[in-house]
Design a protein around this motif. Structure first.
Motif, PDB file in Angstrom:
ATOM      1  N   LEU A 223     -44.816 -19.980   0.544  1.00 40.92           N
ATOM      2  CA  LEU A 223     -45.658 -21.099   0.692  1.00 40.92           C
ATOM      3  C   LEU A 223     -46.850 -20.708   1.891  1.00 40.92           C
ATOM      4  O   LEU A 223     -47.784 -20.626   1.478  1.00 40.92           O
ATOM      5  CB  LEU A 223     -44.895 -22.569   1.176  1.00 40.92           C
ATOM      6  N   LYS A 224     -46.290 -19.809   2.817  1.00 37.61           N
ATOM      7  CA  LYS A 224     -47.212 -19.428   3.917  1.00 37.61           C
ATOM      8  C   LYS A 224     -48.208 -18.314   3.043  1.00 37.61           C
ATOM      9  O   LYS A 224     -49.413 -18.203   3.464  1.00 37.61           O
ATOM     10  CB  LYS A 224     -46.374 -19.084   5.075  1.00 37.61           C
ATOM     11  N   LEU A 225     -47.428 -17.690   2.364  1.00 36.76           N
ATOM     12  CA  LEU A 225     -48.469 -16.691   1.728  1.00 36.76           C
ATOM     13  C   LEU A 225     -49.511 -17.141   0.997  1.00 36.76           C
ATOM     14  O   LEU A 225     -50.586 -16.655   1.235  1.00 36.76           O
ATOM     15  CB  LEU A 225     -47.757 -15.734   0.939  1.00 36.76           C
ATOM     16  N   TYR A 226     -49.111 -18.190   0.274  1.00 34.64           N
ATOM     17  CA  TYR A 226     -50.096 -18.720  -0.841  1.00 34.64           C
ATOM     18  C   TYR A 226     -51.092 -19.462   0.266  1.00 34.64           C
ATOM     19  O   TYR A 226     -52.359 -19.363  -0.218  1.00 34.64           O
ATOM     20  CB  TYR A 226     -49.465 -19.920  -1.645  1.00 34.64           C
ATOM     21  N   VAL A 227     -50.885 -20.050   1.195  1.00 31.72           N
ATOM     22  CA  VAL A 227     -51.826 -20.718   1.967  1.00 31.72           C
ATOM     23  C   VAL A 227     -52.627 -19.711   2.558  1.00 31.72           C
ATOM     24  O   VAL A 227     -54.045 -19.912   2.689  1.00 31.72           O
ATOM     25  CB  VAL A 227     -51.062 -21.617   3.105  1.00 31.72           C
ATOM     26  N   ARG A 228     -52.482 -18.718   3.020  1.00 32.54           N
ATOM     27  CA  ARG A 228     -53.066 -17.680   3.776  1.00 32.54           C
ATOM     28  C   ARG A 228     -54.026 -17.158   2.841  1.00 32.54           C
ATOM     29  O   ARG A 228     -55.035 -16.733   3.005  1.00 32.54           O
ATOM     30  CB  ARG A 228     -52.258 -16.427   4.113  1.00 32.54           C
TER      31      ARG A 228
END
Ligand SMILES: [Zn+2]
Length: 273
Positions: A223-228
């Motif tokens: 999730l964090k990767l997608y957000v970044r």
């Protein structure tokens, strides 16, 4: 845990669970109770497909998908060993994984208020009581309506969260531990009641067991990767729209650990998704 909704209509709730058919089953339940026998598991096992659908195929407590390696349980929110008269109560059932239900919760049900009053059957005429042990899920019985049942339930001030009755997002938060590679369930506020209730959920349901916090970590990393990646893309880039659809799919009702994903996306990172 996410909010769930009961589907209350003739097709979603089989006839035997509704008035007047439920009278006969409640009579059987009382006779079993007086004879010291267990309630019939067959009675609620037929409801599993409906409750599983309401729960989007996930455990109502831990939000893990149950269908890959197990069948999942019909769980009695108020345990049938304490609340025997609610063993056949549709509104007392939810769909849960075997680990939350059988390994952790079992017959635990901590309350801060007074417990519901137990039915006294000693001098009662069973046939007159039958049908009013629990409310009809379609609210079709004036003797004991859903509103009265919920008022009694609320007075108990139960520690555990019933995802059908209150929004878990007002109580639950998630904390990242990058060293342990874990995402832990924690209370969403310092309010004493929230602290007490969330700690009880974690303890009684095992919500911070290793299998869960590791899976949540893996989901969080994605999730964090997608957000970044999204943050680096211009607003008109088609890839940004694709990434946003992916993030939204991770927050959808049927996604595992959707409650955690919603928490980080909306409350921590404050994204308009
Ligand atoms: Zn579970």
């Amino acid at each position: 845990m996410i909010s769930l909704q009961r589907i209350r209509n003739d097709t979603s709730i089989p006839r035997k669970y509704r008035s007047p058919s439920k009278n006969r089953h409640e009579l059987d339940l009382m006779q079993r109770h007086l004879a010291g026998e267990e309630p019939s598991e067959r009675h609620w096992s037929a409801a599993k497909r409906w409750l599983k659908r309401e729960s989007f195929g996930k455990c109502a407590y831990c939000e893990a998908r149950t269908d890959t390696v197990a069948h999942g349980d019909i769980e009695h929110f108020r345990p049938k060993t304490i609340y025997w008269w609610l063993a056949y109560c549709w509104d007392n059932w939810l769909f849960a994984c075997q680990i939350c239900n059988e390994s952790y919760k079992r017959a635990q049900f901590p309350v801060a208020g007074a417990r519901m009053t137990e039915w006294d059957l000693d001098d009662a005429v069973l046939s007159e009581i039958a049908g009013s042990l629990a409310p009809c899920p379609l609210d079709g019985d004036a003797r004991y309506c859903l509103g009265a049942y919920w008022a009694e339930a609320k007075a108990e001030r139960a520690d555990l969260i019933d995802p059908y009755r209150e929004d878990p997002s007002s109580l639950l938060a998630w904390k990242v531990d990058s060293i342990e590679e874990a995402v832990m369930v924690v209370p969403a506020s310092r309010r004493a009641a929230t602290q007490r209730r969330v700690k009880a959920c974690v303890r009684v349901l095992g919500l911070n067991r290793e299998e869960l916090y590791r899976e949540r970590w893996a989901k969080y990393v994605d999730l964090k990767l997608y957000v970044r990646v999204r943050a680096k893309l211009p607003g008109n880039d088609p890839l940004r729209a694709e990434i946003e659809r992916k993030i939204e799919s991770m927050m959808a009702d049927d996604a595992s650990y959707a409650g955690m994903c919603r928490y980080f996306v909306r409350r921590v990172w404050k994204l308009p998704l």
